[in-house]
Write a protein that holds these residues in place. Structure first.
Motif, PDB file in Angstrom:
ATOM      1  N   ALA A 225       0.828  -1.214   0.000  1.00 27.02           N
ATOM      2  CA  ALA A 225       0.000   0.000   0.000  1.00 27.02           C
ATOM      3  C   ALA A 225       0.861   1.262   0.000  1.00 27.02           C
ATOM      4  O   ALA A 225       1.916   1.317   0.633  1.00 27.02           O
ATOM      5  N   ASP A 226       0.381   2.275  -0.725  1.00 27.43           N
ATOM      6  CA  ASP A 226       0.967   3.606  -0.708  1.00 27.43           C
ATOM      7  C   ASP A 226       0.162   4.444   0.282  1.00 27.43           C
ATOM      8  O   ASP A 226      -1.004   4.753   0.030  1.00 27.43           O
ATOM      9  N   PRO A 227       0.738   4.811   1.433  1.00 27.30           N
ATOM     10  CA  PRO A 227      -0.036   5.543   2.444  1.00 27.30           C
ATOM     11  C   PRO A 227      -0.671   6.824   1.915  1.00 27.30           C
ATOM     12  O   PRO A 227      -1.780   7.182   2.310  1.00 27.30           O
ATOM     13  N   MET A 228       0.014   7.501   1.007  1.00 25.77           N
ATOM     14  CA  MET A 228      -0.519   8.774   0.496  1.00 25.77           C
ATOM     15  C   MET A 228      -1.752   8.561  -0.377  1.00 25.77           C
ATOM     16  O   MET A 228      -2.659   9.400  -0.397  1.00 25.77           O
ATOM     17  N   ARG A 229      -1.824   7.441  -1.086  1.00 33.13           N
ATOM     18  CA  ARG A 229      -3.008   7.155  -1.903  1.00 33.13           C
ATOM     19  C   ARG A 229      -4.205   6.837  -1.016  1.00 33.13           C
ATOM     20  O   ARG A 229      -5.351   7.107  -1.393  1.00 33.13           O
ATOM     21  N   ILE A 230      -3.955   6.244   0.154  1.00 34.23           N
ATOM     22  CA  ILE A 230      -5.052   5.998   1.092  1.00 34.23           C
ATOM     23  C   ILE A 230      -5.501   7.309   1.719  1.00 34.23           C
ATOM     24  O   ILE A 230      -6.696   7.611   1.795  1.00 34.23           O
ATOM     25  N   LEU A 231      -4.545   8.110   2.164  1.00 28.79           N
ATOM     26  CA  LEU A 231      -4.868   9.364   2.840  1.00 28.79           C
ATOM     27  C   LEU A 231      -5.646  10.308   1.930  1.00 28.79           C
ATOM     28  O   LEU A 231      -6.631  10.926   2.360  1.00 28.79           O
ATOM     29  N   PHE A 232      -5.230  10.433   0.683  1.00 21.64           N
ATOM     30  CA  PHE A 232      -5.843  11.388  -0.229  1.00 21.64           C
ATOM     31  C   PHE A 232      -6.793  10.742  -1.233  1.00 21.64           C
ATOM     32  O   PHE A 232      -7.211  11.407  -2.187  1.00 21.64           O
ATOM     33  N   GLY A 233      -7.135   9.484  -1.036  1.00 21.74           N
ATOM     34  CA  GLY A 233      -7.950   8.776  -2.021  1.00 21.74           C
ATOM     35  C   GLY A 233      -9.390   8.576  -1.573  1.00 21.74           C
ATOM     36  O   GLY A 233      -9.724   8.645  -0.391  1.00 21.74           O
ATOM     37  N   GLN A 234     -10.260   8.305  -2.540  1.00 19.94           N
ATOM     38  CA  GLN A 234     -11.661   7.997  -2.259  1.00 19.94           C
ATOM     39  C   GLN A 234     -11.779   6.570  -1.736  1.00 19.94           C
ATOM     40  O   GLN A 234     -11.097   5.669  -2.225  1.00 19.94           O
ATOM     41  N   ILE A 235     -12.662   6.380  -0.762  1.00 21.57           N
ATOM     42  CA  ILE A 235     -12.916   5.023  -0.275  1.00 21.57           C
ATOM     43  C   ILE A 235     -14.380   4.638  -0.475  1.00 21.57           C
ATOM     44  O   ILE A 235     -14.806   3.559  -0.061  1.00 21.57           O
ATOM     45  N   THR A 236     -15.164   5.505  -1.130  1.00 25.51           N
ATOM     46  CA  THR A 236     -16.558   5.194  -1.470  1.00 25.51           C
ATOM     47  C   THR A 236     -16.785   5.510  -2.943  1.00 25.51           C
ATOM     48  O   THR A 236     -16.075   6.331  -3.548  1.00 25.51           O
ATOM     49  N   ASP A 237     -17.813   4.881  -3.531  1.00 24.07           N
ATOM     50  CA  ASP A 237     -18.155   5.170  -4.915  1.00 24.07           C
ATOM     51  C   ASP A 237     -19.160   6.316  -4.974  1.00 24.07           C
ATOM     52  O   ASP A 237     -19.447   6.971  -3.957  1.00 24.07           O
ATOM     53  N   LYS A 238     -19.711   6.569  -6.154  1.00 24.37           N
ATOM     54  CA  LYS A 238     -20.642   7.671  -6.330  1.00 24.37           C
ATOM     55  C   LYS A 238     -21.905   7.522  -5.502  1.00 24.37           C
ATOM     56  O   LYS A 238     -22.550   8.511  -5.133  1.00 24.37           O
ATOM     57  N   ASN A 239     -22.296   6.278  -5.206  1.00 24.41           N
ATOM     58  CA  ASN A 239     -23.514   6.016  -4.440  1.00 24.41           C
ATOM     59  C   ASN A 239     -23.267   5.979  -2.937  1.00 24.41           C
ATOM     60  O   ASN A 239     -24.196   5.714  -2.169  1.00 24.41           O
ATOM     61  N   LYS A 253      -9.310   6.772  -6.928  1.00 30.27           N
ATOM     62  CA  LYS A 253      -9.091   8.113  -7.436  1.00 30.27           C
ATOM     63  C   LYS A 253      -8.849   9.064  -6.269  1.00 30.27           C
ATOM     64  O   LYS A 253      -9.270   8.819  -5.153  1.00 30.27           O
ATOM     65  N   GLY A 254      -8.184  10.174  -6.553  1.00 30.50           N
ATOM     66  CA  GLY A 254      -7.936  11.151  -5.518  1.00 30.50           C
ATOM     67  C   GLY A 254      -9.211  11.836  -5.070  1.00 30.50           C
ATOM     68  O   GLY A 254     -10.104  12.128  -5.886  1.00 30.50           O
ATOM     69  N   LEU A 255      -9.346  12.058  -3.784  1.00 35.19           N
ATOM     70  CA  LEU A 255     -10.492  12.771  -3.220  1.00 35.19           C
ATOM     71  C   LEU A 255     -10.129  14.250  -3.169  1.00 35.19           C
ATOM     72  O   LEU A 255      -9.328  14.676  -2.335  1.00 35.19           O
ATOM     73  N   GLU A 256     -10.725  14.995  -4.055  1.00 36.96           N
ATOM     74  CA  GLU A 256     -10.378  16.413  -4.152  1.00 36.96           C
ATOM     75  C   GLU A 256     -11.070  17.231  -3.069  1.00 36.96           C
ATOM     76  O   GLU A 256     -12.183  16.891  -2.640  1.00 36.96           O
ATOM     77  N   GLY A 257     -10.393  18.290  -2.654  1.00 36.48           N
ATOM     78  CA  GLY A 257     -10.955  19.167  -1.638  1.00 36.48           C
ATOM     79  C   GLY A 257      -9.907  19.600  -0.631  1.00 36.48           C
ATOM     80  O   GLY A 257      -8.727  19.229  -0.718  1.00 36.48           O
ATOM     81  N   PRO A 258     -10.313  20.377   0.375  1.00 31.85           N
ATOM     82  CA  PRO A 258      -9.356  20.857   1.387  1.00 31.85           C
ATOM     83  C   PRO A 258      -9.062  19.802   2.450  1.00 31.85           C
ATOM     84  O   PRO A 258      -9.979  19.160   2.973  1.00 31.85           O
ATOM     85  N   TYR A 259      -7.791  19.652   2.781  1.00 32.26           N
ATOM     86  CA  TYR A 259      -7.343  18.749   3.841  1.00 32.26           C
ATOM     87  C   TYR A 259      -6.732  19.613   4.940  1.00 32.26           C
ATOM     88  O   TYR A 259      -5.725  20.292   4.714  1.00 32.26           O
TER      89      TYR A 259
END
Length: 514
Positions: A225-239, A253-259
Motif C-alpha cells: 500500500a501507498d499511504p498517500m493514496r489511502i490518505l488522499f484517495g476515495q474510499i466510497t463510490d458515487k452512491n 481516485k484522488g479525493l479532491e478538496g481541502p485537507y
C-alpha cells in the motif's frame, strides 16, 4: 597603436558586425547566458555547489519527477510540489503540566487525480540534549466529506524526529498502520477478531499488525500500500458504498478538496523549540520547470549552474589553445631551418595521438576524478596543434613582406618582429578561432564527465548526463534528465559558432560579400 586608432578600429568593426544577423543573435544569447551564470546564486541558493552531492539537501524533493507543466498535456493530473513554511502555518502554544504544546495548522487544497508522493516535516530545531527530551510529533488530518466516512484521521501519534531531522510520513510504519486502522474502523475490511475500542492506540495497532500478518491477502495489501493514496484517495463510490480494499490500494481516485492538517508538537518546558526553519513539504509527483533526477535534484538548477562550468571551460581552453598555437606557429615560421622542422615534427606527432583515449588515460592518471584546472590543462595540451599549423602558414607569407625586411634592416630583434609586426596580423584569425573552438572544449568536458572521469562535485551538463545514464533514464523514459542538458550543450555550441562565423566574415576580407 595609438588610442585614437584603436577606437576607430573598434568602431569600424562594430559597424560591420552589427549587420551580421546571426552574429547579433549569438551575441544576444551569449549575454543572456552570462547574466544567468552570474545570477545563479541569486535565483537559487549560493550553497548549491556544496549541497549538490548531499542527499539530505534534497530530501523534500520527489525522485525522478517529471516537470509540472506535463499536467497540461495529460488527462490524469499529478500533484505538483507544495511547501508550507512557517509563514503559511498558524502556530498556537499552550502549557500542559510540565510540557509545552505547540499546535500548528494549515490546509492543503488537493485537486489532482494522483496525490502527493510523501509528506516531509523538516527544520524543527530544539536544544534537547537527551534523546528522551526530543520533541514528539502527532498529526491529525480532516479530510473532505465523504458519505458515511469518518473524516478525521490520526496520522501520527507521539513520534520523535529521527536523527536526520526529517520525518518522511510515507516511509514511517506507524503512518501506514494508522491508515489501515482507519480503514478498518470505517468497515472497508474485517479482521478475524475485533479490536476493542477502549484500548490505547498503541495497543490497537499491535493487535492490528498481528491479525494482518495472520491473513496473507490482507498483509500483502498492507505491504504494497501507498499511504498517500489511502490518505488522499476515495474510499466510497458515487452512491456512497465502500470500495473494496483492493480498489482503494491500487485504483482509488484522488479525493479532491481541502485537507486540514493539525500538527501537535510536545516538548518538556525546559526545552526550547525553534520553528524558524520548520516546513512541511507535500512531495509532488511532478516538480518545477524541468523535473528532478534520481536524487531529487532539480534539473533546472543543474542547468543554471552548469552554464558557469561550460563557459569557463570553453573560453579558457579556447583562448589558451589559440594563443599557444599562434605563438608556436609564428615562431616556427619566423625561425625556419632546423628549428621549424623540429617544431613541425613535434606538432605532427601530437596530432597523431588519439584524443579521447589520451584524455581517458590522463584522467585515470589523476585518479579518475580530475579537477577543472587539470581538465583545462589536458584539453589545452592536446588542442593547440591545428591553430599552430594555420598560424605558421599565414606567418610564412607575412614574414616575406617588405616591412618585415625593413624592421630587420633597422636592427629589430626576433621578439620585436614577431610580437610587433607578425602576431597583430593574425589577431582577426585568432578572435574567430577562439569563438569556433569553444564548442569543441565544451563537448570534450561533457564527454569526459559523461564517462565519469571528472570531479563529481562539479555541476556540469556532462555530469548530469552521467547521472541520467546511471539511472537508466533512456530506458525508463525519464526524458527530462537527458534532453535538457544535451540541448544546453548544443545551444551553447551554436551560440559560439554563430559568433565565430560572423567574426570570420567581418575580420577576414576574403569572406566579405559585396
Amino acid at each position: 597603436m595609438r588610442w585614437v586608432d584603436f577606437k576607430d578600429s573598434v568602431k569600424r568593426f562594430w559597424s560591420e558586425y552589427k549587420h551580421q544577423k546571426s552574429g547579433m543573435a549569438g551575441l544576444a544569447m551569449l549575454i543572456i547566458l552570462i547574466l544567468l551564470a552570474f545570477s545563479a546564486p541569486l535565483l537559487t541558493s549560493p550553497n548549491i555547489p556544496k549541497e549538490w552531492q548531499t542527499g539530505q539537501a534534497w530530501i523534500t524533493n520527489p525522485k525522478n519527477a517529471p516537470p509540472s507543466w506535463e499536467n497540461y498535456f495529460t488527462k490524469v493530473t499529478k500533484a505538483p510540489q507544495k511547501v508550507f513554511t512557517i509563514k503559511d502555518i498558524q502556530v498556537k502554544s499552550e502549557k500542559n503540566g510540565t510540557y509545552n504544546v505547540y499546535i500548528l495548522t494549515f490546509t492543503y487544497d488537493m485537486k489532482y487525480n494522483i496525490p502527493p508522493k510523501d509528506i516531509v516535516l523538516t527544520g524543527l530545531q530544539s536544544n534537547a540534549s537527551r534523546p528522551q527530551d526530543t520533541p514528539s510529533v502527532s498529526i491529525m488530518v480532516q479530510r473532505p466529506p465523504e458519505k458515511g466516512v469518518n473524516e478525521k484521521i490520526l496520522l501520527l501519534n507521539n513520534a520523535q524526529l529521527p536523527s536526520s531531522g526529517a520525518l518522511q510520513l510515507a516511509y514511517t510504519p506507524q503512518v501506514k498502520s494508522l491508515l489501515f486502522y482507519w480503514l478498518y474502523e470505517n468497515g472497508v475490511y474485517k479482521l478475524p477478531m475485533q479490536i476493542p475500542k477502549d484500548l490505547p492506540i498503541d495497543m490497537k495497532l499491535m493487535y492490528l499488525n498481528q491479525q494482518l500478518q495472520m491473513n496473507n491477502t490482507l498483509y500483502s495489501y498492507y505491504q504494497s500500500a501507498d499511504p498517500m493514496r489511502i490518505l488522499f484517495g476515495q474510499i466510497t463510490d458515487k452512491n456512497g458504498n465502500l470500495l473494496p480494499l483492493e480498489t482503494i490500494i491500487y485504483d482509488a481516485k484522488g479525493l479532491e478538496g481541502p485537507y486540514k492538517f493539525t500538527v501537535v508538537i510536545k516538548a518538556p518546558s525546559y526545552v526550547k523549540v525553534n520553528f524558524d526553519k520548520f516546513k512541511v513539504a507535500m512531495v509532488g509527483r511532478t516538480y518545477g520547470l524541468l523535473g528532478t533526477d534520481q536524487y531529487g535534484r532539480p534539473i533546472a538548477v543543474g542547468l543554471l549552474w552548469g552554464i558557469r562550468v561550460a563557459i569557463a571551460i570553453g573560453l579558457s581552453v579556447a583562448i589558451s589553445t589559440v594563443l599557444i598555437g599562434i605563438l608556436i606557429g609564428v615562431t616556427s615560421a619566423y625561425l625556419g631551418g632546423w628549428a621549424d622542422e623540429f617544431i613541425q615534427r613535434v606538432i605532427e606527432f601530437m596530432m597523431t595521438l588519439p584524443l579521447l583515449p589520451m584524455l581517458i588515460l590522463l584522467s585515470l592518471y589523476f585518479g579518475g576524478r580530475i579537477s577543472l584546472t587539470q581538465l583545462v590543462g589536458i584539453l589545452v595540451l592536446f588542442g593547440w596543434m591545428g591553430t599552430a599549423k594555420v598560424a605558421r602558414s599565414m606567418a610564412l607569407q607575412i614574414k616575406e613582406q617588405t616591412y618585415i625586411e625593413a624592421a630587420r634592416a633597422m636592427g629589430a630583434n626576433t621578439g620585436r618582429i614577431v610580437f610587433k609586426h607578425i602576431v597583430p596580423q593574425l589577431l582577426p584569425y585568432a578572435f574567430a578561432n577562439i569563438a569556433l573552438s569553444v564548442p569543441g572544449a565544451i563537448l570534450s568536458e561533457a564527454g569526459l564527465s559523461f564517462l565519469g572521469l571528472t570531479n563529481p562535485n562539479i555541476i556540469s551538463w556532462g555530469q548530469m548526463l552521467n547521472a541520467a545514464q546511471q539511472n537508466g533514464a533512456t530506458i525508463n523514459g525519464y526524458w527530462w534528465q537527458v534532453i535538457p542538458p544535451g540541448l544546453a550543450i548544443a545551444v551553447v555550441g551554436l551560440i559560439f559558432v554563430l559568433i565565430g562565423v560572423s567574426l570570420d566574415t567581418v575580420l577576414n576580407p576574403r569572406l566579405k560579400r559585396a
